[in-house]
Structures are given as structure tokens and as C-alpha cells.
Scaffold this motif. Structure first.
Motif, PDB file in Angstrom:
ATOM      1  N   GLU A 121       0.836  -1.212   0.000  1.00 17.91           N
ATOM      2  CA  GLU A 121       0.000   0.000   0.000  1.00 17.91           C
ATOM      3  C   GLU A 121       0.870   1.260   0.000  1.00 17.91           C
ATOM      4  O   GLU A 121       0.509   2.268  -0.618  1.00 17.91           O
ATOM      5  CB  GLU A 121      -0.958  -0.028   1.196  1.00 17.91           C
ATOM      6  CG  GLU A 121      -2.107  -1.024   0.976  1.00 17.91           C
ATOM      7  CD  GLU A 121      -2.834  -1.409   2.255  1.00 17.91           C
ATOM      8  OE1 GLU A 121      -2.442  -0.925   3.351  1.00 17.91           O
ATOM      9  OE2 GLU A 121      -3.793  -2.209   2.176  1.00 17.91           O
ATOM     10  N   ALA A 122       2.023   1.200   0.676  1.00 21.60           N
ATOM     11  CA  ALA A 122       2.929   2.357   0.674  1.00 21.60           C
ATOM     12  C   ALA A 122       3.465   2.594  -0.740  1.00 21.60           C
ATOM     13  O   ALA A 122       3.511   3.736  -1.221  1.00 21.60           O
ATOM     14  CB  ALA A 122       4.074   2.127   1.656  1.00 21.60           C
ATOM     15  N   PHE A 123       3.857   1.527  -1.427  1.00 17.47           N
ATOM     16  CA  PHE A 123       4.293   1.671  -2.826  1.00 17.47           C
ATOM     17  C   PHE A 123       3.152   2.211  -3.681  1.00 17.47           C
ATOM     18  O   PHE A 123       3.356   3.048  -4.565  1.00 17.47           O
ATOM     19  CB  PHE A 123       4.736   0.321  -3.392  1.00 17.47           C
ATOM     20  CG  PHE A 123       6.148  -0.079  -3.038  1.00 17.47           C
ATOM     21  CD1 PHE A 123       7.194   0.835  -3.079  1.00 17.47           C
ATOM     22  CD2 PHE A 123       6.436  -1.391  -2.702  1.00 17.47           C
ATOM     23  CE1 PHE A 123       8.500   0.458  -2.770  1.00 17.47           C
ATOM     24  CE2 PHE A 123       7.735  -1.788  -2.390  1.00 17.47           C
ATOM     25  CZ  PHE A 123       8.769  -0.858  -2.426  1.00 17.47           C
ATOM     26  N   ASP A 124       1.950   1.708  -3.434  1.00 19.28           N
ATOM     27  CA  ASP A 124       0.795   2.093  -4.241  1.00 19.28           C
ATOM     28  C   ASP A 124       0.489   3.585  -4.085  1.00 19.28           C
ATOM     29  O   ASP A 124       0.038   4.231  -5.029  1.00 19.28           O
ATOM     30  CB  ASP A 124      -0.428   1.259  -3.811  1.00 19.28           C
ATOM     31  CG  ASP A 124      -1.502   1.205  -4.872  1.00 19.28           C
ATOM     32  OD1 ASP A 124      -1.158   1.022  -6.056  1.00 19.28           O
ATOM     33  OD2 ASP A 124      -2.693   1.347  -4.524  1.00 19.28           O
ATOM     34  N   ALA A 125       0.753   4.107  -2.891  1.00 20.60           N
ATOM     35  CA  ALA A 125       0.413   5.512  -2.615  1.00 20.60           C
ATOM     36  C   ALA A 125       1.478   6.480  -3.125  1.00 20.60           C
ATOM     37  O   ALA A 125       1.193   7.656  -3.341  1.00 20.60           O
ATOM     38  CB  ALA A 125       0.228   5.702  -1.108  1.00 20.60           C
ATOM     39  N   GLY A 126       2.713   6.015  -3.322  1.00 19.51           N
ATOM     40  CA  GLY A 126       3.807   6.923  -3.657  1.00 19.51           C
ATOM     41  C   GLY A 126       3.906   7.199  -5.150  1.00 19.51           C
ATOM     42  O   GLY A 126       3.534   6.371  -5.977  1.00 19.51           O
TER      43      GLY A 126
END
Ligand code: CO8
Length: 257
Positions: free
Chosen positions: A42-47
Motif C-alpha cells: 500500500e505504501a508503494f501504491d500511494a507513492g
């Protein structure tokens, strides 16, 4: 030391890779491992830096399923209530996700791979849904996604008779995109992810979303959904850049906007 159940890498520009890291248990998926993996994805998805995600395990096991030792002590209400059940976080990611699968992809491991948008496999990959052998059944999409991927007849055999599918069979039946030798499958998955990450981001996101809708909607609804997304791409700076670059015979410079 709970923070070592996954490893997180940037193996290529625009590519975020999350690796299950519980090799002694063939990456059996317990609640903590899943929590860490979903948070990293999710962190990758948000960045802004990342355009495509890769989810992988070890050469020996993508994941041999949910952690049977953990589930053995759980009752139905506990399964219902705790966040162990929220596996669908993977299928809610907006950016394209590639599963790079080697060795065992069983039960919940096979289900996680099927929640990804593409599957790249090593020649040693084996897919299966053996839950019936421990007195349960698939619960994170196996009966639905495997059936859509390979058809009812084979899905019945896999889930009722514990037939494991080899990588070659999985490719033949449309479950996986590509099969490579063990020493190159991960590099090939990363290369594919880098290619996808280099595409205009909003087009990639809307295209992924529309393709996944094809499994849920009636054709007329899916076509209308696609048409609205298509028109939306005309509001992006990348549409202006892509068409200008084509007409000016130069490579496009994508902005992701
Ligand atoms: N859970 C816990 N531990 C596991 C699991 C697992 N799923 N799979 C393997 N392990 C452990 C073994 O217990 C063993 O540990 P130890 O060395 O401490 O004894 C270690 O990993 C190595 O395993 P094996 O010695 O068994 O290795 P083999 O090479 O002999 O066999 C197999 C490999 C065939 C993969 C075998 O380990 C196996 O059959 N594993 C279980 C496969 C299975 O049944 N998976 C389905 C689990 S149920 C599930 O996934 C439900 C998902 C529900 C999601 C829905 C939520 C809402």
C-alpha cells in the motif's frame, strides 16, 4: 523480530518489490506477515515513485498457504472478526501488481497470486488449492478466481482432488502469463514491471481497473465503464504529451498526470 517477515526492494526504476521472507515455513502466511506485506504494498501504491509492484517469495515457495498452526487455534468468530480475513487489500491496489511465483503457491498463496494482475512463474512453480485436505475450503477467492481462470472442470479437480498444476499447465490453462527458468524468472518479472512502470500512470491504472471489471460486470456495463474511463484519459496531461510526441516523431515524456 517481526520486521523481517518481508523484504522490500526497489529492483528497477519505478518498480517496488515485496518479498515474503519466512523461508523456514515455506512462507506460510500468518497475520503478521500479511499485515507487513499489505502495508508495504500500500505504501508503494500511494507513492509517486512507483509505477508497478512485484510480489514474490523464495525460489522454493511463493507461499505454501495460510499458516495452519495459527488457524488451528482459531474459531469461526475469531476468523470473521480479526484482520487476518482481509486478504482483499491486495486486490484493492490501484497500480498493476505482478506475482513472481516459484515453487509452492498453495491455498492462500495461490489465492494471493491470483489477486495480482499478472503472474510470472518459474518452471518449478506449482499451483494448488489443497484446503480440503485439512477440513476447510478456499476462502480468499480460490473457488471464484481459479474457476474464472481455468474453467469449471479443472477447478473442480484442483479443489476437490488436490490436483497441483505445474507451471507449464498453469500457462496452458491461462492462469499465468509467462514461464521462465528458475534463474531468470524474477529478473523477467522485474523487467516486465519496469516496462509497465514506464507507461503513463493514469492510463495504466484505469486500464487495470477496467480489465478487472470485465470479470465482474455484464458486457454492456463493462463497455460503458470502459468508455467513461477512456474519456477520462483525455483529461490527462499525458494524453496531450503522448499524442504530441507521436505527431512530432519523438519519444513521450510522461508526467503521470
Ligand atoms: N502452514 C504452516 N506451516 C507450514 C505450511 C502452512 N501452510 N506449509 C509448510 N509449513 C511448514 C511445515 O510445517 C514445515 O515446518 P517444520 O520444519 O517446522 O516442520 C516447513 O514449513 C517445511 O514444510 P514441509 O516439511 O512439509 O516441506 P515438504 O517439502 O515436505 O512439503 C508442502 C511441502 C507440500 C508445501 C507441505 O508443506 C504442505 O502440504 N503444506 C501445507 C499446504 C496447505 O495445505 N496449504 C493450504 C493452507 S490453508 C489456506 O491457505 C487457507 C487460506 C485461507 C484464506 C482465507 C482467509 C479469509
Amino acid at each position: 523480530m517481526t520486521d523481517s517477515l518481508i523484504l522490500v526492494e526497489n529492483p528497477a526504476p519505478g518498480v517496488g518489490l515485496v518479498r515474503f521472507n519466512r523461508p523456514q515455513a515455506l512462507n506460510a502466511l500468518n497475520a503478521e506477515l500479511l499485515r507487513q506485506a499489505f502495508e508495504a504494498l500500500e505504501a508503494f501504491d500511494a507513492g509517486d515513485a512507483i509505477g508497478c509492484l512485484v510480489l514474490t517469495g523464495s525460489d522454493k515457495a511463493f507461499a505454501a498457504g495460510a499458516d495452519i498452526a495459527q488457524m488451528a487455534g482459531q474459531n469461526a468468530v475469531e476468523m470473521l472478526n480479526d484482520d487476518f480475513t482481509d486478504w482483499s487489500r491486495l486486490s484493492r491496489l490501484q497500480k498493476p501488481v505482478i506475482a513472481a511465483v516459484s515453487g509452492w503457491a498453495l491455498g492462500g498463496g495461490c489465492e494471493l497470486a491470483m489477486m495480482c494482475d499478472l503472474i510470472v512463474a518459474s518452471e518449478t512453480a506449482k499451483f494448488g488449492q489443497p484446503e480440503i485436505g485439512i477440513g476447510i475450503m478456499p476462502g480468499a477467492g480460490g473457488t471464484q478466481r481459479l474457476t474464472r481462470a481455468v474453467g469449471k472442470a479443472l477447478a473442480m479437480e484442483v479443489m476437490l482432488a488436490d490436483r497441483k498444476l505445474t507451471a507449464a499447465e498453469a500457462a496452458q490453462f491461462g492462469l499465468v502469463n509467462r514461464v521462465y527458468p528458475l534463474d531468470s524468472y524474477l529478473a523477467e518479472a522485474v523487467a516486465l514491471a519496469a516496462r509497465i512502470a514506464g507507461q503513463p500512470r493514469i492510463s495504466a491504472r484505469l486500464t487495470k481497473d477496467a480489465i478487472n471489471k470485465a470479470e465482474e460486470l455484464a458486457l454492456s456495463e463493462g463497455l460503458a465503464y470502459e468508455k467513461r474511463s477512456f474519456y477520462l484519459t483525455f483529461a490527462t496531461e499525458d494524453k496531450a504529451e503522448g499524442m504530441a510526441a507521436f505527431l512530432e516523431k519523438r519519444p513521450p515524456l510522461w508526467k503521470g498526470r
